[in-house]
Design a protein around this motif. Structure first.
Motif, PDB file in Angstrom:
ATOM      1  N   SER A   1      38.226  45.497  37.606  1.00 26.25           N
ATOM      2  CA  SER A   1      39.515  45.640  38.287  1.00 26.25           C
ATOM      3  C   SER A   1      39.386  44.918  39.620  1.00 26.25           C
ATOM      4  CB  SER A   1      39.887  47.109  38.486  1.00 26.25           C
ATOM      5  OG  SER A   1      38.982  47.741  39.345  1.00 26.25           O
ATOM      6  N   HIS A   2      40.445  44.270  40.027  1.00 26.10           N
ATOM      7  CA  HIS A   2      40.429  43.562  41.304  1.00 26.10           C
ATOM      8  C   HIS A   2      41.848  43.449  41.828  1.00 26.10           C
ATOM      9  CE1 HIS A   2      41.955  39.727  39.611  1.00 26.10           C
ATOM     10  NE2 HIS A   2      41.342  40.150  38.524  1.00 26.10           N
TER      11      HIS A   2
ATOM     12  N   PRO B   1      37.967  50.773  34.578  1.00 22.48           N
ATOM     13  CA  PRO B   1      36.953  49.971  33.875  1.00 22.48           C
ATOM     14  C   PRO B   1      35.958  50.827  33.087  1.00 22.48           C
ATOM     15  CG  PRO B   1      37.309  49.080  36.057  1.00 22.48           C
ATOM     16  CD  PRO B   1      38.034  50.399  36.009  1.00 22.48           C
ATOM     17  N   SER B   2      35.453  51.903  33.687  1.00 22.50           N
ATOM     18  CA  SER B   2      34.492  52.744  32.963  1.00 22.50           C
ATOM     19  C   SER B   2      35.177  53.525  31.841  1.00 22.50           C
ATOM     20  CB  SER B   2      33.749  53.683  33.911  1.00 22.50           C
ATOM     21  OG  SER B   2      34.661  54.498  34.605  1.00 22.50           O
ATOM     22  N   GLU B   3      36.424  53.937  32.054  1.00 15.96           N
ATOM     23  CA  GLU B   3      37.163  54.619  30.991  1.00 15.96           C
ATOM     24  C   GLU B   3      37.397  53.683  29.805  1.00 15.96           C
ATOM     25  OE1 GLU B   3      41.494  56.682  30.163  1.00 15.96           O
ATOM     26  OE2 GLU B   3      40.846  56.410  32.240  1.00 15.96           O
TER      27      GLU B   3
ATOM     28  N   SER C   1      49.306  55.713  37.817  1.00 20.48           N
ATOM     29  CA  SER C   1      47.914  55.451  37.444  1.00 20.48           C
ATOM     30  C   SER C   1      47.848  54.838  36.051  1.00 20.48           C
ATOM     31  CB  SER C   1      47.094  56.746  37.506  1.00 20.48           C
ATOM     32  OG  SER C   1      47.607  57.692  36.594  1.00 20.48           O
ATOM     33  N   LEU C   2      46.739  54.151  35.804  1.00 20.92           N
ATOM     34  CA  LEU C   2      46.550  53.503  34.504  1.00 20.92           C
ATOM     35  C   LEU C   2      45.998  54.500  33.493  1.00 20.92           C
ATOM     36  CD1 LEU C   2      45.031  50.046  35.470  1.00 20.92           C
ATOM     37  CD2 LEU C   2      47.341  50.540  34.706  1.00 20.92           C
TER      38      LEU C   2
ATOM     39  N   LEU D   1      44.713  44.637  39.306  1.00 20.05           N
ATOM     40  CA  LEU D   1      44.693  44.207  37.913  1.00 20.05           C
ATOM     41  C   LEU D   1      43.497  44.815  37.191  1.00 20.05           C
ATOM     42  CD1 LEU D   1      45.405  40.382  38.289  1.00 20.05           C
ATOM     43  CD2 LEU D   1      47.056  42.245  38.025  1.00 20.05           C
ATOM     44  N   LEU D   2      43.698  45.182  35.940  1.00 15.91           N
ATOM     45  CA  LEU D   2      42.606  45.560  35.051  1.00 15.91           C
ATOM     46  C   LEU D   2      42.435  44.392  34.095  1.00 15.91           C
ATOM     47  CD1 LEU D   2      40.554  47.584  33.891  1.00 15.91           C
ATOM     48  CD2 LEU D   2      42.411  48.475  32.455  1.00 15.91           C
ATOM     49  N   ASP D   3      41.278  43.726  34.171  1.00 13.70           N
ATOM     50  CA  ASP D   3      40.997  42.522  33.384  1.00 13.70           C
ATOM     51  C   ASP D   3      39.809  42.728  32.463  1.00 13.70           C
ATOM     52  OD1 ASP D   3      42.967  41.143  34.733  1.00 13.70           O
ATOM     53  OD2 ASP D   3      41.605  39.913  35.909  1.00 13.70           O
TER      54      ASP D   3
END
Length: 119
Positions: free
Chosen positions: A26-27, A77-79, A104-105, A40-42
């Protein structure tokens, strides 16, 4: 076991196969004039991407955005990694989506329907 039957929905590119993911991050995007910064979640894929111009050819990792958010998706990312691991171990087949809910994502998995008798 594996992720060849798990597809991940991207924000705008369609679907990518789960077994092609080699990185998750994520960044934050840069803040530009008239455009707010977003998180962003990439995912990084196991294939390179190339592009060229008059100065030459550049090859880099291929990234795909799964979701964007106003707040930092710290655990996303860890999820996502845990979810992909579980789906691969359980030999699941279907589509995984990252959706924004209540700021939230969240990850949502929709299994493929195995009932071939339905139209």
């Amino acid at each position: 076991m594996g992720l060849k039957n798990v597809w991940i929905s991207t924000l705008s590119d369609g679907l990518i196969r789960g077994d092609q993911v080699v990185g998750i991050e994520s960044h934050r995007t840069p803040e530009l004039t008239g455009k707010v910064s977003r998180w962003l979640l990439d995912v990084t894929l196991a294939v390179p991407a190339g592009s060229g111009n008059a100065d030459g050819w550049d090859v880099a990792e291929l990234h795909r955005t799964l979701a964007q958010s106003d707040t930092e998706p710290r655990s996303a990312p860890s999820e996502l990694a845990r979810t992909l691991h579980r789906l691969g171990e359980d030999d699941e087949a279907g589509v995984l989506r990252a959706v924004t809910r209540d700021g939230s994502l969240r990850l949502e998995f929709t299994p493929f329907d195995n009932d071939r008798d339905r139209d």
